[in-house]
Scaffold this active site. Structure first.
Site, mmCIF file in Angstrom:
data_model
loop_
_atom_site.group_PDB
_atom_site.id
_atom_site.type_symbol
_atom_site.label_atom_id
_atom_site.label_comp_id
_atom_site.label_asym_id
_atom_site.label_seq_id
_atom_site.Cartn_x
_atom_site.Cartn_y
_atom_site.Cartn_z
ATOM 1 N N THR A 88 37.304 -13.457 -22.867
ATOM 2 C CA THR A 88 38.166 -14.656 -22.838
ATOM 3 C C THR A 88 37.965 -15.482 -21.556
ATOM 4 O OG1 THR A 88 39.927 -13.483 -21.690
ATOM 5 C CG2 THR A 88 39.954 -13.386 -24.097
ATOM 6 N N ASP A 93 26.225 -12.757 -9.886
ATOM 7 C CA ASP A 93 27.546 -12.129 -9.781
ATOM 8 C C ASP A 93 27.804 -11.747 -8.315
ATOM 9 O OD1 ASP A 93 29.483 -10.157 -11.908
ATOM 10 O OD2 ASP A 93 29.613 -10.027 -9.720
ATOM 11 N N ASP A 129 28.862 -7.985 -7.737
ATOM 12 C CA ASP A 129 27.739 -7.052 -7.925
ATOM 13 C C ASP A 129 26.713 -7.170 -6.794
ATOM 14 O OD1 ASP A 129 28.767 -5.946 -10.200
ATOM 15 O OD2 ASP A 129 27.547 -7.130 -11.589
HETATM 16 C C1 PRP Z 1 34.592 -13.303 -9.957
HETATM 17 C C2 PRP Z 1 34.857 -14.055 -8.679
HETATM 18 C C3 PRP Z 1 36.172 -14.711 -8.931
HETATM 19 C C4 PRP Z 1 36.121 -14.987 -10.404
HETATM 20 C C5 PRP Z 1 35.858 -16.450 -10.584
HETATM 21 O O1 PRP Z 1 35.300 -12.130 -10.005
HETATM 22 O O2 PRP Z 1 34.863 -13.270 -7.534
HETATM 23 O O3 PRP Z 1 37.289 -13.913 -8.593
HETATM 24 O O4 PRP Z 1 35.036 -14.235 -10.937
HETATM 25 O O5 PRP Z 1 35.879 -16.776 -11.905
HETATM 26 P P1 PRP Z 1 36.967 -17.758 -12.534
HETATM 27 O O6 PRP Z 1 37.035 -18.943 -11.625
HETATM 28 O O7 PRP Z 1 36.372 -18.087 -13.872
HETATM 29 O O8 PRP Z 1 38.268 -17.029 -12.636
HETATM 30 P P2 PRP Z 1 35.106 -11.057 -11.180
HETATM 31 O O9 PRP Z 1 36.113 -11.281 -12.262
HETATM 32 O O10 PRP Z 1 33.672 -11.044 -11.603
HETATM 33 O O11 PRP Z 1 35.506 -9.716 -10.510
HETATM 34 P P3 PRP Z 1 34.816 -8.922 -9.295
HETATM 35 O O12 PRP Z 1 34.960 -9.775 -8.070
HETATM 36 O O13 PRP Z 1 35.624 -7.678 -9.251
HETATM 37 O O14 PRP Z 1 33.373 -8.664 -9.642
HETATM 38 N N1 URA Z 2 31.831 -14.920 -10.837
HETATM 39 C C1 URA Z 2 30.643 -14.682 -10.240
HETATM 40 O O1 URA Z 2 30.502 -13.690 -9.510
HETATM 41 N N2 URA Z 2 29.632 -15.530 -10.470
HETATM 42 C C2 URA Z 2 29.750 -16.625 -11.247
HETATM 43 O O2 URA Z 2 28.781 -17.377 -11.387
HETATM 44 C C3 URA Z 2 30.994 -16.857 -11.856
HETATM 45 C C4 URA Z 2 32.020 -15.990 -11.629
#
Ligand code: PRP
Ligand code: URA
Length: 208
Positions: free
Chosen positions: A107, A199, A202
């Site tokens: 989602t 990411d 990651d």
């Molecule tokens: C990533 C990033 C943000 C989010 C941004 O986190 O660090 O928090 O996505 O996306 P949005 O603007 O669409 O909400 P992620 O959910 O991948 O989690 P992580 O940091 O634990 O990998």
């Molecule tokens: N979160 C990430 O880490 N990378 C993107 O490009 C978008 C969301």
């Protein structure tokens, strides 16, 4: 775009390019996140309030300044964690309040999993730290949480943003300034920023 501040600093541009590079490994990636975050925080805190403070130098007494308001750093887990050290180094008296959110892969909506904020606010300014502003869902949810907590001076400090994320955050919270190193081109159909850096969680934590 009002209330959006994109860095024009050459050091930031140089470091962002290395950060994007697919051949940059985790250790260097974390270093760059830390360094860019400090530069972004320097820009984002230019309007913090100060109060006068007497100081005695080896030569004379004089009046200097100290930060007036308690500051909270609010990293969004996980990727925001890597931004803390660079920013905290500049303002070591800041409190750090972690907010755990992840994006549901299907989602793209944020799912909350960690929030230990006490009932009453303990700071009056919050800097939300998250390298990526993609759909904006995580940032909007974090501002919602902080406003409900009782903090009204909030800034978002990030590294890469998609125009979609900027629009979403501005529409939901027009009072929250967005300090971002670079605004990229678009989001792809799975919610990743393009050209982006992949990411951010990651790449920092070696989990990709
Ligand atoms: C990533 C990033 C943000 C989010 C941004 O986190 O660090 O928090 O996505 O996306 P949005 O603007 O669409 O909400 P992620 O959910 O991948 O989690 P992580 O940091 O634990 O990998
Ligand atoms: N979160 C990430 O880490 N990378 C993107 O490009 C978008 C969301």
């Amino acid at each position: 775009m009002s209330n959006v501040y994109e860095s024009t600093h050459p050091l930031v541009a140089h470091k962002i390019t290395r950060l994007r590079d697919i051949s940059t490994l985790s250790k260097k990636f974390r270093e760059l996140v830390r360094e860019i975050s400090a530069l972004m925080a320097y820009e984002a805190t230019a309007d913090l309030l100060v109060a006068p403070r007497e100081v005695e130098t080896p030569m004379a007494k004089t009046t200097g300044y100290e930060l007036k308001e308690p500051i909270g750093l609010v990293p969004i887990l996980r990727a925001g964690l890597g931004m803390v050290e660079g920013v905290w180094g500049l303002m070591p008296s800041a409190e750090v309040w972690h907010i755990g959110l992840y994006r549901d892969e299907r989602t793209l909506k944020p799912v909350s999993y960690y929030n230990k904020l006490p009932i009453a606010p303990t700071v009056s300014v919050c800097l939300i730290l998250d390298p990526m502003l993609a759909t904006g869902g995580s940032a909007v949810a974090t501002v919602d949480i902080l406003k409900k907590w009782g903090v009204n001076k909030i800034k978002f400090v990030g590294i890469l943003a998609a125009p979609e994320g900027i629009t979403a955050l501005q529409e939901a919270h027009p009072d929250v300034p967005i300090h971002i190193a670079t605004i990229d081109d678009h989001l792809n159909d799975i919610g990743y920023i393009v050209p982006g850096l992949g990411d951010a969680g990651d790449r920092q934590f070696g989990t990709g």
